[in-house]
Scaffold this active site. Structure first.
Site, PDB file in Angstrom:
ATOM      1  N   ARG A  58      -2.461 -22.880  25.861  1.00 35.29           N
ATOM      2  CA  ARG A  58      -2.904 -23.417  27.145  1.00 35.29           C
ATOM      3  C   ARG A  58      -4.327 -23.965  27.084  1.00 35.29           C
ATOM      4  NH1 ARG A  58      -0.064 -20.309  31.235  1.00 35.29           N
ATOM      5  NH2 ARG A  58      -1.926 -20.429  32.515  1.00 35.29           N
ATOM      6  N   THR A  59      -5.253 -23.132  26.632  1.00 36.25           N
ATOM      7  CA  THR A  59      -6.651 -23.568  26.632  1.00 36.25           C
ATOM      8  C   THR A  59      -6.843 -24.752  25.701  1.00 36.25           C
ATOM      9  OG1 THR A  59      -7.221 -21.270  27.003  1.00 36.25           O
ATOM     10  CG2 THR A  59      -9.021 -22.733  26.425  1.00 36.25           C
ATOM     11  N   LYS A  86      -8.689 -18.254   2.844  1.00 39.82           N
ATOM     12  CA  LYS A  86      -9.184 -18.447   1.480  1.00 39.82           C
ATOM     13  C   LYS A  86     -10.551 -17.803   1.286  1.00 39.82           C
ATOM     14  CE  LYS A  86      -6.945 -22.954   1.459  1.00 39.82           C
ATOM     15  NZ  LYS A  86      -7.326 -24.305   1.863  1.00 39.82           N
ATOM     16  N   ARG A 108     -13.052 -21.328  19.779  1.00 43.70           N
ATOM     17  CA  ARG A 108     -12.609 -20.000  20.217  1.00 43.70           C
ATOM     18  C   ARG A 108     -12.575 -19.096  18.992  1.00 43.70           C
ATOM     19  NH1 ARG A 108      -7.623 -18.470  24.049  1.00 43.70           N
ATOM     20  NH2 ARG A 108      -9.217 -19.108  25.526  1.00 43.70           N
ATOM     21  N   HIS A 136     -16.156 -16.559  28.382  1.00 44.45           N
ATOM     22  CA  HIS A 136     -15.208 -17.666  28.405  1.00 44.45           C
ATOM     23  C   HIS A 136     -15.670 -18.545  29.568  1.00 44.45           C
ATOM     24  CE1 HIS A 136     -11.826 -20.134  28.106  1.00 44.45           C
ATOM     25  NE2 HIS A 136     -10.839 -19.284  28.299  1.00 44.45           N
TER      26      HIS A 136
END
Lengths: 313, 418
Positions: A58-59, A86, A108, A136
């Site tokens: 969604r974000t 890695k 994020r 957020h």
């Protein structure tokens, strides 16, 4: 011009006037998004990279759409699957991308403070799309815009934030933003999901949902973050729903015109009654999603403006 | 050759007094005043026993890129630390006489200061089987500790303590409830809540202390708590000492001079184990130093390279270097009148020496001539790049410090300054 920062890392660092500037511009983008031609020019020619170290549909979609509507070239990187496996460090990844000359990084990360760290290592603007349990900011801004549109103001409201506060960055950003705009904020949830000494942030804490919802203007539900539960925070989903799930009966204690919000994705029947979530007279959950795109357009527009000013001395 | 150190303000940690005076030594040993062959003028500065830093991590074996015995020795010399007491949390852990022999030889070859070693209490510091405490003691282990790996199983710890007691071995524990502190990086409270950091209640320290105290009562072992950092541990410690148990306690210079708010915007150089505490805790620890419930101050020197620190706060490595900053940082407590100078010096000289059974840490005739001359007033701004440690992870970078070591003498030989 009130919002002057190069990065948007959290609500804590920005002033109330800057919040209003972002919201006012977002109103314009709400209109644009509702029109047939949704193109704008404020990011034309710029490169936006969405780096998501944690899964989100969604974000990420919201940021991608926002960037594209503003004319940016948008690239999505799912970092979970790539170089981190890695053994590359966050800073090396940031430096590598930085060398490709992006203008805006939307990041994020599952750890608190990681986006802040990354922003110190790159030249471009960084927008925090959620870091750990910390902040957020665009979620709080879109919630603020939704509240302002529904209630006609963003001050002197009584707002209850309910559920898993401890693991929620949405709650932290909202507590800070709503506090800055001079609202009364209540937190409702079991003590195991409440951060320690949170009352020192100027909020009232309730462990009884019926008391907590009494006469509030806004009920903000949080997702019960199942993936973050090490186990043992609550006895069971059904007991949680019984005591802290939002249904019509509990909502009736709030003001008659109280709105219901949820940042999504919802667990129907865990924190919120499914029927109530869909009730267009009370629930503004779909509108939150719509405001999300507009607020992100506004935030990125202003970051690009600030970045440009800084660039030209 | 008899050397006389004269024109000094001599700090005697035994009497906790400071007086104008002189000290004479010959062949590396402090002696009574006789006719001197050579004089060192201390120019009115302070003269005290060299510091004994209990709980220093050197990266040998396994992490020599972070700190070698050579670089640690240079840092110690510059910081006025004349004896470093090393930790066994190396890779591999110092848990067999063979590994101990190896690092003792390394230290002896390249380190200008005295080095004594602690060994692990359990194999691989894993808390399952006790190490060869007897053999390790014969090979020179001065104390036994698993450092920050708490022995979770109380039965295993109680056996290790009983066995250690039969060998007259000192055991050093890390008071912390391991379940509560697991995967946490900050102290719970407003700061951690605002920053969204996984946090541990300060009571986890008290719980660790309470359990260990009960086992000390059961076994009669000699036990030292490495770091007491919270206010609510102090009454339990006080009670134990008043009841006559053989317990002592230490704390870290960082917990005495910094608090959780210094972490600010996730500065990983301030990530320590245990995490930095509240200001109330810091003040309580200072009181406990003054009242003598905390016996030892040390740096818990923990070198970490840039790679392990330049990470998000939660994943960054914990610990800070401290050999070179132990004295200047503790002098902050003297300058702001938190602790007297003689008391401070005592907690870093005589007290650790007594605990470990070392002859140093005092200025009485017969003691080794491990001495430092220092100025309490000279101001400087700490530049981490100029530290002698291989790792530069100090929380004091850019801090205004006041006071530093001018000359360090180990076994009668000047190894720094002069």
């Amino acid at each position: 011009m009130s919002f002057k920062d190069k990065h948007l890392l959290g609500i804590e660092a920005i002033r109330p006037e800057a919040i209003l500037e972002i919201l006012d511009l977002a109103e314009e983008y709400v209109q644009l998004n509702r029109s047939r031609d949704k193109r704008a020019q404020s990011l034309t020619g710029l490169t936006q990279i969405n780096m998501f170290f944690e899964n989100s549909t969604r974000t990420q979609a919201s940021f991608e759409l926002a960037g594209k509507r503003l004319g940016a070239n948008v690239m999505n990187l799912s970092m979970e699957a790539s170089s981190l496996k890695k053994g590359e460090t966050l800073i090396d990844t940031a430096l590598t991308l930085n060398a490709m000359q992006p203008d805006l990084l939307v990041v994020r990360h599952p750890q608190s403070g990681a986006v802040d760290l990354l922003s110190q290592k790159v030249n471009c603007s960084v927008l925090n799309a959620g870091d750990g349990r910390h902040e957020h900011p665009t979620q709080a801004l879109l919630d603020a815009l939704t509240i302002r549109r529904a209630k006609g103001r963003l001050h002197r409201l009584s707002i209850a934030i309910c559920g898993d506060i401890a693991h929620s960055r949405v709650a932290r950003s909202n507590i800070i933003l709503l506090g800055k705009m001079e609202n009364r904020v209540r937190l409702v949830g079991p003590p195991t999901l409440m951060p320690s000494e949170i009352n020192e942030l100027g909020v009232e804490v309730y462990q009884d949902m019926r008391q907590g919802l009494k006469d509030v203007d806004v009920v903000m539900m949080l997702r019960l973050q199942k993936e973050r539960m090490d186990g043992g925070f609550i006895p069971s989903e059904r007991e949680y729903y019984y005591r802290f799930g939002l249904n019509k009966e509990k909502l009736s204690l709030a003001k008659e015109d109280a709105i219901v919000m949820h940042p999504g994705p919802m667990n129907r029947g865990v924190e919120i009654d499914g029927e109530l979530a869909d009730d267009i007279n009370r629930s503004v959950i779909q509108e939150q999603v719509e405001m999300g795109v507009a607020v992100r357009m506004a935030a990125m527009h202003l970051l690009a403006r600030n970045y440009n000013i800084e660039d030209n001395g | 050759m008899k050397t006389l150190l004269t024109n000094a303000k001599v700090i005697d940690p035994v009497t906790e007094t400071i007086s104008d005076g002189e000290i004479m030594f010959e062949d590396g040993i402090i002696i009574s005043r006789e006719k001197e062959d050579k004089t060192i003028d201390c120019q009115g500065l302070y003269l005290s026993p060299g510091l004994i830093d209990l709980g220093v991590k050197v990266g040998e074996p396994g992490e020599r890129h972070k700190e070698s015995y050579k670089s640690a020795g240079a840092a110690a010399a510059a910081g006025g630390v004349t004896t470093i007491v090393t930790r066994p949390d190396t890779h591999p852990a110092i848990d067999t006489p063979e590994v101990l022999e190896f690092i003792r030889r390394r230290a002896h070859e390249v380190c200008p200061v005295n080095v004594v070693h602690m060994a692990a209490l359990t194999k691989e510091r894993a808390g399952r089987e006790m190490t060869e405490i007897g053999f390790l003691k014969d090979a020179g282990a001065i104390a036994f500790t698993d450092f920050n790996n708490v022995v979770r199983n109380s039965k295993i710890l109680s056996r290790a303590l009983s066995y250690a007691k039969s060998m007259d071995a000192l055991v050093i524990g890390h008071p912390q409830d391991p379940d509560l502190s697991d995967e946490t990086v900050a102290t719970s409270g407003k700061f951690a809540s605002l920053r969204g950091l996984p946090s541990v209640t300060p009571l986890a320290e008290r719980m660790g202390l309470d359990r260990d105290m009960a086992l000390v009562e059961l076994t009669g072992a000699q036990y030292h708590f490495d770091q007491i950092t919270t206010a609510r541990s102090i009454p339990a410690l006080e009670r134990a000492k008043k009841n006559g148990h053989k317990v002592t306690a230490g704390t870290s210079i960082h917990h005495l001079t910094l608090n959780e708010f210094d972490i600010a915007d996730y500065r990983s150089f301030f990530k320590l184990d245990p995490p930095l505490r509240s200001e109330n805790d810091r003040l309580a620890i200072i009181d406990a130093v003054n009242s003598g419930f905390i016996d030892v101050i040390s740096s818990f020197h923990t070198p970490q390279d840039e790679e392990s620190k330049r990470l998000p706060f939660e994943t960054a490595a914990a610990g800070a270097v401290g050999l070179e900053t132990l004295l200047p940082a503790s002098l902050q407590l003297f300058h702001n009148q938190s602790v007297s100078l003689a008391k401070l010096i005592k907690t870093m000289t005589l007290n650790p020496a007594t605990l470990l059974g070392l002859p140093s840490g005092r200025i009485t005739p017969g003691a080794p001539a491990d001495l430092i001359i220092f100025d309490t007033d000279v101001p400087f701004i700490l530049d981490r790049e100029r530290l002698r440690s291989k790792s530069k992870n100090t929380p004091f970078d850019g801090h205004k410090m006041q006071g530093r070591v001018m000359q360090t003498i180990v076994n009668g030989k000047t190894i720094f300054g002069g």
